[in-house]
Design an enzyme around this catalytic site. Sequence first.
Site, short mmCIF file in Angstrom:
data_model
loop_
_atom_site.label_atom_id
_atom_site.label_comp_id
_atom_site.label_asym_id
_atom_site.label_seq_id
_atom_site.Cartn_x
_atom_site.Cartn_y
_atom_site.Cartn_z
CG ASP A 180 -6.05 -0.52 4.50
OD1 ASP A 180 -5.92 -1.19 5.11
OD2 ASP A 180 -5.76 0.29 3.45
CG HIS A 185 -2.12 0.46 0.94
ND1 HIS A 185 -4.06 0.24 1.33
CD2 HIS A 185 -3.23 1.19 -0.37
CE1 HIS A 185 -4.04 1.10 1.01
NE2 HIS A 185 -4.01 1.36 -0.28
CG HIS A 240 -4.14 -2.76 8.53
ND1 HIS A 240 -4.17 -2.97 7.52
CD2 HIS A 240 -3.84 -2.81 9.36
CE1 HIS A 240 -4.19 -4.15 8.23
NE2 HIS A 240 -3.77 -4.09 9.62
CG ASP A 286 -2.44 1.82 5.28
OD1 ASP A 286 -2.45 0.39 6.79
OD2 ASP A 286 -2.74 1.29 4.45
CG ASP A 291 -4.98 -3.18 1.92
OD1 ASP A 291 -5.09 -4.34 2.25
OD2 ASP A 291 -3.85 -2.63 3.16
CD GLU A 326 -0.41 -4.48 1.70
OE1 GLU A 326 0.18 -4.89 1.28
OE2 GLU A 326 0.42 -3.62 1.74
CG ASP A 356 -5.44 -5.48 5.06
OD1 ASP A 356 -6.20 -4.50 5.20
OD2 ASP A 356 -4.28 -5.22 5.20
CG HIS A 360 2.91 -1.43 4.02
ND1 HIS A 360 1.47 -2.64 4.11
CD2 HIS A 360 3.11 -1.73 5.90
CE1 HIS A 360 1.73 -3.52 5.24
NE2 HIS A 360 2.52 -2.94 6.59
#
Length: 306
Positions: free
Chosen positions: A128, A100, A130, A132, A228, A273, A230, A145
């Site tokens: 995401d 990312h 996360h 980030d 992302d 990712e 994830d 990332h």
Amino acid sequence: DNLGVVAVGFSGGQAKQGVDAAPSALIESGLLRQLREELNYKLHGDDTVHSYADLAPADDAPYRNMKNPKHVSAVTQRLCEQVYAQAREGRMVLTLGGDHSIAIGTVAGTAKAIRERLGREIAVIWVDAHADINTPESSDSGNIHGMPVSFVTGLTKEDNPDYFGWLKEDHMLSLKKLVYIGLRDVDPGEKKILRGERHQGVQHGIGRVMEMALAHIGSDTPIHLSFDVDALDPMWAPSTGTPVRGGLTLREGDYICECVHQTGSLVAVDLVEVNPSLAPEIDTGAHETVRAGCSLVRCALGESLL
Ligand code: DIR
Ligand code: MN
Ligand code: MN
Ligand code: MN
């Protein structure tokens, strides 16, 4: 329709090998062919997957706690130019990552091109697990990332062009134009940064979440979607560097992409990712994750059931 494609097999924004193989895996599974043949896009840009190993400096010691700082800075600067060149032509841009960290370059390139072409500030939808949004100083990992949002919103400032100092105002957007979906693993430092900002989980149901997200952005605002993988639950996307339980279903992910497509305001998409070398059961897990990634991209680019 015209589509600029940028394939970037870059892994230097985090520590795990394998995320660099994602663009080839996505392309081999037929993604670009489907975009061409089924969704009728005319593709632009070169179809080589760049790893940008040539941009790795001999010496790349940590700087302000960041790992591989010069390499990530150089790669994202190059990417920014590639994305800018496509977006400046009025083309939608698809970037296949990579980790990312590459979004520093893609968002910067889109923001600058849209500013010049339409005189508008872009909005970013960041899907995401996360946030980030670590600054180099708030990050525990030092992995870039986990920091792209802080760079493209100007939260992290740096003058040295070798360390992201090439980022200028016209590459950036305000934090107000950022919407998160799917967050569930936010670092303490990131919570401090985001305290007071509004954000939405999926506890409202994905339909309501999309209504709120798009209402916040406002109609007619050019949108950059940074996805992302994830954000999806590991059940659908196990092959990723930092899987987090309790994520989106694939259908929810596809729905997010469909809704964003339907706004007619989408100007750029990142898919990042996917790491085909990481999975509990390597043959099925990697295959499923790549398939999920392809599905997300097709939905963002206009595939629909009917
Ligand atoms: C963590 C992990 N917040 C970090 N970030 C990840 O390293 O800053 N982002 N995995 O996708
Ligand atoms: Mn991310
Ligand atoms: Mn993530
Ligand atoms: Mn359409």
